[in-house]
Write a protein that holds these residues in place. Structure first.
Motif, PDB file in Angstrom:
ATOM      1  N   LYS A   1      36.840   3.697  45.864  1.00 53.39           N
ATOM      2  CA  LYS A   1      37.499   3.982  47.144  1.00 53.39           C
ATOM      3  C   LYS A   1      36.727   3.427  48.329  1.00 53.39           C
ATOM      4  O   LYS A   1      37.129   3.611  49.473  1.00 53.39           O
TER       5      LYS A   1
ATOM      6  N   LEU B   1      33.617  20.319  56.358  1.00 50.70           N
ATOM      7  CA  LEU B   1      34.418  19.349  57.096  1.00 50.70           C
ATOM      8  C   LEU B   1      34.838  19.883  58.463  1.00 50.70           C
ATOM      9  O   LEU B   1      34.876  19.143  59.454  1.00 50.70           O
TER      10      LEU B   1
ATOM     11  N   ALA C   1      32.957  13.473  46.543  1.00 48.57           N
ATOM     12  CA  ALA C   1      33.400  13.721  47.913  1.00 48.57           C
ATOM     13  C   ALA C   1      32.382  14.553  48.687  1.00 48.57           C
ATOM     14  O   ALA C   1      32.110  14.283  49.864  1.00 48.57           O
ATOM     15  N   CYS C   2      31.797  15.566  48.035  1.00 46.12           N
ATOM     16  CA  CYS C   2      30.805  16.401  48.715  1.00 46.12           C
ATOM     17  C   CYS C   2      29.561  15.598  49.078  1.00 46.12           C
ATOM     18  O   CYS C   2      28.982  15.771  50.157  1.00 46.12           O
TER      19      CYS C   2
ATOM     20  N   ASN D   1      30.164  16.004  42.274  1.00 42.27           N
ATOM     21  CA  ASN D   1      31.327  15.907  43.158  1.00 42.27           C
ATOM     22  C   ASN D   1      31.079  14.804  44.181  1.00 42.27           C
ATOM     23  O   ASN D   1      30.294  14.965  45.119  1.00 42.27           O
TER      24      ASN D   1
ATOM     25  N   ALA E   1      27.324   9.385  45.828  1.00 40.83           N
ATOM     26  CA  ALA E   1      28.791   9.405  45.868  1.00 40.83           C
ATOM     27  C   ALA E   1      29.366   8.156  45.222  1.00 40.83           C
ATOM     28  O   ALA E   1      30.333   8.217  44.445  1.00 40.83           O
TER      29      ALA E   1
ATOM     30  N   ASN F   1      33.282  22.888  50.786  1.00 45.63           N
ATOM     31  CA  ASN F   1      33.497  21.540  51.301  1.00 45.63           C
ATOM     32  C   ASN F   1      34.376  21.566  52.550  1.00 45.63           C
ATOM     33  O   ASN F   1      34.095  20.881  53.542  1.00 45.63           O
TER      34      ASN F   1
ATOM     35  N   MET G   1      33.028   7.015  43.741  1.00 47.98           N
ATOM     36  CA  MET G   1      33.590   6.659  45.038  1.00 47.98           C
ATOM     37  C   MET G   1      33.561   5.151  45.271  1.00 47.98           C
ATOM     38  O   MET G   1      34.153   4.653  46.232  1.00 47.98           O
TER      39      MET G   1
ATOM     40  N   TYR H   1      29.509  12.365  49.669  1.00 52.00           N
ATOM     41  CA  TYR H   1      29.899  11.479  50.766  1.00 52.00           C
ATOM     42  C   TYR H   1      29.912  12.225  52.096  1.00 52.00           C
ATOM     43  O   TYR H   1      29.378  11.742  53.105  1.00 52.00           O
ATOM     44  N   ASN H   2      30.497  13.424  52.089  1.00 50.09           N
ATOM     45  CA  ASN H   2      30.567  14.207  53.318  1.00 50.09           C
ATOM     46  C   ASN H   2      29.175  14.604  53.799  1.00 50.09           C
ATOM     47  O   ASN H   2      28.882  14.574  55.002  1.00 50.09           O
TER      48      ASN H   2
ATOM     49  N   GLN I   1      35.682  23.849  46.746  1.00 55.44           N
ATOM     50  CA  GLN I   1      36.650  23.368  47.737  1.00 55.44           C
ATOM     51  C   GLN I   1      36.506  24.107  49.066  1.00 55.44           C
ATOM     52  O   GLN I   1      36.630  23.513  50.142  1.00 55.44           O
TER      53      GLN I   1
ATOM     54  N   PHE J   1      37.457   3.344  52.734  1.00 55.18           N
ATOM     55  CA  PHE J   1      36.631   4.029  53.729  1.00 55.18           C
ATOM     56  C   PHE J   1      36.044   3.031  54.729  1.00 55.18           C
ATOM     57  O   PHE J   1      36.025   3.283  55.938  1.00 55.18           O
TER      58      PHE J   1
END
Length: 571
Positions: free
Chosen positions: A90, A30, A57-58, A55, A82, A26, A87, A60-61, A23, A94
């Motif tokens: 979701k 961000l 989200a990681c 993960n 992702a 990440n 993902m 995707y980022n 976290q 996005f």
């Protein structure tokens, strides 16, 4: 609160104690993104992924930072990862936040339900801004994008690509436009070409298809955009002589399109011959249901259904319980295209699964996906649940979710499953709610009144009618099943649908010595809060009488269906 200095210091303190703290890594990434330092951001996301490679989200980022740096291949790889890690559920949210999509959707909404022209919608830029959105392209290739706004936009984009592909000279077509066209064709294949089209559009698409087939027969060159545009209107595997496309060299995006629309369907045809028939299928309704799912296998899915348990096990956070490690016999009664069986096989890797369905086409899809994932503990077979008592086998657990209510007699089918369950065994059952599906009943009555049939053309026309009255049909428009041909047919045009009530379920459980062990967790945690508040001090989540009273007051509670566990008393 955008107090970045303090946030960064807290993250560094955490990382000093735990250098792999995902976290914190990440969050630092961000904050670097927000400052425009994408190189530093990508470095942080890479470290986070090294600690937790599943993960979503990681990934995707990281994809966003690599795209900002112009490294499109790495960006696409992270976006695809992702989406594969969950993902996909979701993705619509996005995408709808994208400034480009928001701008186009606004132009469409300003004239809705009247059409907009290509110039009004796309201006001089055409579809290039959409084509440059790598996450959008990856999502289109991966999952059904269940959104009315996106569907309408994609419909206009498809027509614009058809116009471009119909021009004689395509030498100046950008590679990103071709890749976007291929992604859109894959999205159309995932949803089984459910998008509406005008009469003129259909004629133009048919003419382009005929031109492609002529060029294929003569050996003439075929522009990649032409192939992608045709594939956005017609499944390539259904075209005569389409296999000749596989003997040509294509760009990577086109090769991916051919894999999905041509190679994989051919593999499924081969899989059919290996499917055993465990029971006869003679019941009139069963035959009609079989025909429906032969024509429209359900559900269509592409992403590996990685369970939360399997993801945590991959992270090393969860150790399988003794029950999950045990050798056990599990029956999936009505496995469809295999997503359900594959999830169970991941949770119970030492179990022996028998997954049966009435549709060989669905089973062939399931077998191909299972083989791709390397799973070896699932046996697939064709069978009618009403006839399963003849197989002379019993099981430690049985799962039948979303199936029994399509039988001629759901309770007769359920009795058969109870007879196959060993004493002390458990069953997971999913049944439609009579109260929750009133809007479905109303929609089916409307369909009957307008004489819509379960054909592709009528399903498209019916969906457009519903879009035009969106405020009246919000539950339908919000349902993922509404956005594919097979899903919409299952939802609104099913040849057989029964709906049950909680008292009827309670009576069946009591009659057959089954104990109710509770409904599955709700997507909305507020449901349980309301339930506990309504029966303050006496709330019992295994009390079906309380649940019936609650559902009467909140009829939307079981919109998807009742999904619950029941145990068979040990003798």
């Amino acid at each position: 609160m955008r107090r970045f200095n303090e946030a960064q210091e807290i993250c560094r303190q955490l990382l000093a104690r735990d250098p792999g703290h995902v976290q914190s890594l990440n969050l630092l990434g961000l904050m670097a993104q927000a400052a425009g330092d994408h190189r530093a951001a990508a470095k942080m996301f890479t470290k986070a992924i090294a600690s937790d490679e599943v993960n979503a989200a990681c990934h995707y980022n990281a994809g966003n930072s690599y795209q900002a740096m112009g490294n499109r291949s790495k960006a696409a790889a992270h976006f695809s990862k992702a989406l594969a890690l969950g993902m996909d559920a979701k993705a619509v949210g996005f995408i709808l936040q994208s400034p480009t999509v928001t701008t186009y959707a606004g132009r469409i909404a300003s004239k809705w339900p009247l059409p907009v022209t290509s110039v009004e919608l796309f201006g001089s830029e055409g579809v290039a801004p959409l084509a440059n959105d790598l996450f959008l392209r990856c999502a289109m290739e991966t999952t059904t994008l269940a959104s009315m706004r996106l569907e309408v936009l994609f419909g206009y984009a498809r027509a614009e690509l058809l116009r471009l592909a119909s021009k004689p000279d395509q030498d100046d077509v950008d590679d990103d436009i071709v890749a976007f066209a291929c992604a859109l064709a894959r999205q159309c294949f995932i949803n089984e070409h459910v998008y509406a089209q005008t009469g003129a559009e259909s004629e133009d698409a048919g003419a382009l298809r005929d031109r492609l087939l002529q060029d294929l027969a003569s050996g003439a060159a075929i522009a990649p955009l032409t192939l992608a545009a045709v594939a956005a209107y017609f499944p390539l595997h259904a075209l005569p002589t389409a296999d000749a496309l596989l003997r040509r060299d294509w760009p990577a995006a086109v090769a991916g399109l051919l894999r999905v629309q041509l190679r994989e369907p051919r593999e499924e045809i081969e899989e059919r011959s290996a499917i055993a028939a465990l029971t006869p299928i003679t019941n009139d309704i069963s035959v009609e249901v079989m025909r429906q799912y032969e024509e429209n296998p359900y559900p269509r899915w592409t992403v590996n259904p990685l369970t939360a348990f399997a993801a945590d096990r991959a992270r090393g956070r969860t150790v399988a319980t003794a029950d999950q490690r045990a050798e056990r016999d599990i029956l999936i009664a009505g496995c469809g295209t295999g997503s359900h069986a594959i999830q169970i096989a991941q949770v119970y890797p030492n179990a022996r699964l028998l997954a049966v369905d009435i549709s060989r086409t669905s089973l062939a899809y399931a077998r191909r996906k299972t083989r791709e994932l390397g799973l070896r503990n699932i046996e697939y077979a064709q069978a009618d649940i009403l006839e399963l008592a003849s197989i002379d086998r019993t099981f430690d657990s049985i799962e039948s979710v979303g199936v029994l209510h399509h039988l001629a007699d759901p309770l007769a089918g359920w009795r058969v499953l109870v007879s196959l369950l060993r004493p002390g065994g458990t069953m997971r059952i999913g049944l439609y709610s009579d109260l929750a599906r009133r809007v479905i009943v109303e929609a089916r009555d409307r369909i009957a009144a307008r004489n819509y049939r379960a054909t592709a053309g009528d399903i498209r026309r019916c969906r457009q009618d519903i879009f035009r009255e969106a405020d009246k049909w919000k539950p339908l428009i919000g349902a993922k099943d509404f956005y594919s041909m097979s899903g919409c047919r299952d939802l609104l045009f099913n040849v057989m649908e029964h709906r049950l009530t909680i008292p009827a379920i309670a009576a069946f459980l009591n009659e057959h010595g089954l104990s109710f062990e509770g409904f599955e967790p709700f997507d909305d945690p507020a449901v349980l809060d309301r339930f506990r508040k309504q029966f303050q001090g006496t709330a019992d989540e295994t009390n079906l009488d309380q649940w019936h009273r609650f559902e009467v007051d909140h009829p939307e509670t079981f919109w998807d269906m009742y999904v619950f566990m029941a145990g068979k008393n040990a003798r």
